[in-house]
Enzyme design. Sequence first.
Site, PDB file in Angstrom:
ATOM      1  N   GLU A   1       7.103   7.853  21.881  1.00  0.00           N
ATOM      2  CA  GLU A   1       8.779   8.077  21.005  1.00  0.00           C
ATOM      3  C   GLU A   1       8.083   7.113  20.518  1.00  0.00           C
ATOM      4  OE1 GLU A   1      12.816   7.163  22.386  1.00  0.00           O
ATOM      5  OE2 GLU A   1      12.991   6.078  19.922  1.00  0.00           O
TER       6      GLU A   1
ATOM      7  N   HIS B   1       6.563   5.797  16.202  1.00  0.00           N
ATOM      8  CA  HIS B   1       7.382   6.032  14.818  1.00  0.00           C
ATOM      9  C   HIS B   1       6.696   5.697  13.614  1.00  0.00           C
ATOM     10  CE1 HIS B   1      11.103   7.320  16.902  1.00  0.00           C
ATOM     11  NE2 HIS B   1      11.205   6.371  17.490  1.00  0.00           N
TER      12      HIS B   1
ATOM     13  N   HIS C   1      16.585  12.155  19.657  1.00  0.00           N
ATOM     14  CA  HIS C   1      15.918  11.010  19.396  1.00  0.00           C
ATOM     15  C   HIS C   1      17.640  10.745  18.869  1.00  0.00           C
ATOM     16  CE1 HIS C   1      15.039   7.250  16.710  1.00  0.00           C
ATOM     17  NE2 HIS C   1      14.423   7.007  18.368  1.00  0.00           N
TER      18      HIS C   1
ATOM     19  N   ASP D   1       8.651   3.188  21.667  1.00  0.00           N
ATOM     20  CA  ASP D   1       9.539   2.568  20.317  1.00  0.00           C
ATOM     21  C   ASP D   1       9.010   1.924  19.213  1.00  0.00           C
ATOM     22  OD1 ASP D   1      11.464   3.454  19.126  1.00  0.00           O
ATOM     23  OD2 ASP D   1      13.497   2.689  19.864  1.00  0.00           O
TER      24      ASP D   1
HETATM   25 MN    MN Z   1      12.923   5.183  18.374  1.00  0.00          MN
END
Ligand code: MN
Length: 326
Positions: A8, A10, A164, A287
């Site tokens: 996860e 980005h 998400h 994340d």
């Molecule tokens: Mn995220």
Amino acid sequence: MQGKIALEEHFAIPDTLQDSAGFVPDNCWDELKHRLLDFHDTRLKLMDKHGIEMMLLSLNAPAVQAIHDVKKADEIARRANDFLAEQIAKRPDRFQGFAALAMQDPDLATKELQRCVRDLGFKGALVNGFSQINTPESAVYYDLKQYWGFWAECEKLDVPFYLHPRNPIPSMAQIYEGHSWLLGPTWAFGQETAVHALRLMGSGLFDAHPKLQIILGHMGEGLPYSMWRIDNRNAWVKAAPKYPAKRKIADYFRENFYLTTSGNFRTQTLIDAMLEIGADRILFSTDWPFENIDHASDWFDVTSISEADRIKIGRTNSVNLFKLKP
Ligand code: MN
């Protein structure tokens, strides 16, 4: 632990960058902006330093899902996917990708998923919750029948779908009025995503498409902690469930869902997730760039679980799920 795989993680393109602006104080925006636009400098250095061999990358949020002009949403999704494919091509040993999809139009989303998997080599899709369609006041969820053709294709392509979070739109967020601190990762993201996931489970989608695999971040958005109660409320009342699906909700959770550790670096929470869904269905993630790679890795590398489970969660579960050849 060396050789970790994280999924996860980005990035942003200029068209979607501002979507992330509200999530940190102004004095952190320059740093977050750099982190979102960077692939091969800070990101790779931190991956090296903290034993992350590979990241599966996805577009920031809400991005495509909040573009209510359907044609524009598809255009931005395609632009982001093409850009991501170029970045992956520079370091395929370190980066792989998830497709951004304009779920506003299930047919366009299906075609773009096919293109991303077949032509660009992406490993699945990551979508930021419900879609706004034609008007900013809409919120369309993917258990609805118009999406079942999309889900059939997802199952056929044999790629996972990462659900998400995003925030609810203001007109549907009365419970947070006067309490904006609860929005985003603090609470609203998890609430929004957990209910969306439960809608999928209760809809019968997984009876029709038993091989479909959904990934949830943040250790399952609170669902492991509530799973028993969802199926066992008023157990003395002998009545059939009120949802269309054929089985218990926990059955779908255990067979059609994977969870990641993104943004939730807590041993107690990990152990609860392991007790509900099993170590085979949990995947390490950070994340980045909203959370720190060192915070995720320093915790995960020493957290009190067996070394066999650490290797599964940190690496081999992802190798198997995404058919990676690291
Ligand atoms: Mn995220």
